[in-house]
Design a protein around this motif. Structure first.
Motif, PDB file in Angstrom:
ATOM      1  N   LEU A 184      47.190  30.146  48.971  1.00  0.00           N
ATOM      2  CA  LEU A 184      47.489  29.015  47.917  1.00  0.00           C
ATOM      3  C   LEU A 184      46.487  28.155  47.544  1.00  0.00           C
ATOM      4  O   LEU A 184      45.772  27.595  48.569  1.00  0.00           O
ATOM      5  N   THR A 185      46.061  28.266  46.327  1.00  0.00           N
ATOM      6  CA  THR A 185      45.106  27.407  45.981  1.00  0.00           C
ATOM      7  C   THR A 185      45.124  26.826  44.365  1.00  0.00           C
ATOM      8  O   THR A 185      45.829  27.616  43.658  1.00  0.00           O
ATOM      9  N   ILE A 204      50.680  26.379  42.620  1.00  0.00           N
ATOM     10  CA  ILE A 204      52.081  26.095  41.936  1.00  0.00           C
ATOM     11  C   ILE A 204      51.853  24.945  40.931  1.00  0.00           C
ATOM     12  O   ILE A 204      53.213  24.657  40.476  1.00  0.00           O
ATOM     13  N   GLY A 205      50.872  24.804  40.359  1.00  0.00           N
ATOM     14  CA  GLY A 205      50.794  23.705  39.220  1.00  0.00           C
ATOM     15  C   GLY A 205      49.270  23.301  39.237  1.00  0.00           C
ATOM     16  O   GLY A 205      48.641  23.389  40.255  1.00  0.00           O
ATOM     17  N   TYR A 226      47.669  20.623  39.734  1.00  0.00           N
ATOM     18  CA  TYR A 226      47.576  19.111  40.599  1.00  0.00           C
ATOM     19  C   TYR A 226      47.089  19.730  42.036  1.00  0.00           C
ATOM     20  O   TYR A 226      47.184  20.789  42.218  1.00  0.00           O
ATOM     21  N   LEU A 233      47.046  19.476  46.043  1.00  0.00           N
ATOM     22  CA  LEU A 233      47.825  18.882  47.265  1.00  0.00           C
ATOM     23  C   LEU A 233      46.923  18.937  48.399  1.00  0.00           C
ATOM     24  O   LEU A 233      45.625  19.259  48.344  1.00  0.00           O
TER      25      LEU A 233
HETATM   26  N1  ADE Z   1      46.878  23.840  47.549  1.00  0.00           N
HETATM   27  C1  ADE Z   1      46.421  22.557  47.135  1.00  0.00           C
HETATM   28  N2  ADE Z   1      46.655  22.248  46.043  1.00  0.00           N
HETATM   29  C2  ADE Z   1      47.523  23.429  45.466  1.00  0.00           C
HETATM   30  C3  ADE Z   1      48.233  23.978  44.433  1.00  0.00           C
HETATM   31  N3  ADE Z   1      48.329  23.262  43.329  1.00  0.00           N
HETATM   32  N4  ADE Z   1      48.974  25.165  44.473  1.00  0.00           N
HETATM   33  C4  ADE Z   1      48.637  25.784  45.497  1.00  0.00           C
HETATM   34  N5  ADE Z   1      47.997  25.584  46.643  1.00  0.00           N
HETATM   35  C5  ADE Z   1      47.384  24.393  46.668  1.00  0.00           C
END
Ligand code: ADE
Length: 253
Positions: free
Chosen positions: A87-88, A133-134, A136, A138
């Motif tokens: 996840l990135t 997932i978008g 931005y 996290l």
């Molecule tokens: N880790 C930090 N931000 C993320 C994002 N937008 N999607 C997936 N993993 C993440």
């Protein structure tokens, strides 16, 4: 279907996976969510799993060793390598087609990163899919992993009850879903559209398709364009859309 999650915060994942629709699927044994605490694989007496970045700079980087040992533990005894999702925010954007594709896998391993990142070498060695997932950032990969598991699991046979079919979902045919109503027939002066009370299924289907097209035209014209280009609109859809051009401001073409 099996989801293996490598994380520093297994409690976050565990909690969500025992509630609601996904919790029911776990109880029924249709899906299994195994959480692995990367910290359990630290060889450090303080259970550290991160260190300073080579070359300097802010923050800490997750070390490759504990992640590799965690991965090796998950892989022990397996004959085939499941897809390993990292996840990135640098990954491919997660969408319904990717959820549908991943729902055909028997097992998926997720790697949730934290701190400023993960040592690149472990990513090169084990990861098959980088997913975001978008656009931005996290604080970690746990919430993205949970979102992906939810969206994937609900496509798995038996996870949704027969009354909760995924077939009419927004995005399944590339369009947004039509509006839904339930009792009472009138709420704060707003009435349920007459057609839905008519019992005439042909008219109801037509109204719903028109609403679906209208919503997508108003809220996500980009999606409508994609469906148009992929040949997903019938002659009837095109006729309905022509009639909607006047109703939806700015949609004329
Ligand atoms: N880790 C930090 N931000 C993320 C994002 N937008 N999607 C997936 N993993 C993440």
């Amino acid at each position: 279907m099996i989801f293996d999650v490598m994380t520093l915060f297994p409690e976050m994942i565990d909690y969500c996976m025992h509630e609601s629709v996904i919790g029911r699927a776990v109880k029924k044994g249709i899906i299994t969510v195994n959480c692995f605490n990367i910290r359990d694989y630290s060889t450090d007496r303080h259970r550290h799993v991160d260190d300073y970045p080579y070359g300097g700079g802010a923050g800490m980087v997750m070390q490759p060793g504990p992640i590799y040992d965690c991965y090796a533990d998950i892989m022990a005894g397996k004959e085939t390598k499941p897809r390993v999702v990292y996840l990135t925010p640098q990954g491919r954007i997660f969408d319904q087609p990717l959820a549908n594709e991943l729902a055909r896998e028997e097992e998926i391993i997720f790697l949730c990163g934290h701190y400023e990142g993960v040592d690149e070498r472990i990513l090169e060695e084990i990861v098959t899919d980088n997913v975001s997932i978008g656009d931005y950032v996290l604080t970690g990969g746990e919430m993205p992993a949970m979102i992906m598991i939810d969206a994937i699991a609900r496509q798995v046979e038996g996870v949704l009850g027969s009354s909760e079919s995924a077939a009419n979902d927004s995005f399944q045919d590339g369009l947004l879903e039509y509006p839904q109503y339930t009792r009472p027939e009138e709420f704060h002066g707003m009435r349920v559209p007459d057609v839905l009370l008519s019992g005439h299924h042909g008219n109801i289907d037509l109204w719903r398709r028109r609403q679906s097209l209208k919503r997508t035209l108003e809220r996500r014209p980009d999606l409508l364009e994609k469906v148009r280009q992929s040949g997903g609109l019938s002659a009837e859809d095109r006729e309905l859309l022509a009639g909607l051009q006047e109703e939806v401001p700015g949609s004329g073409q």
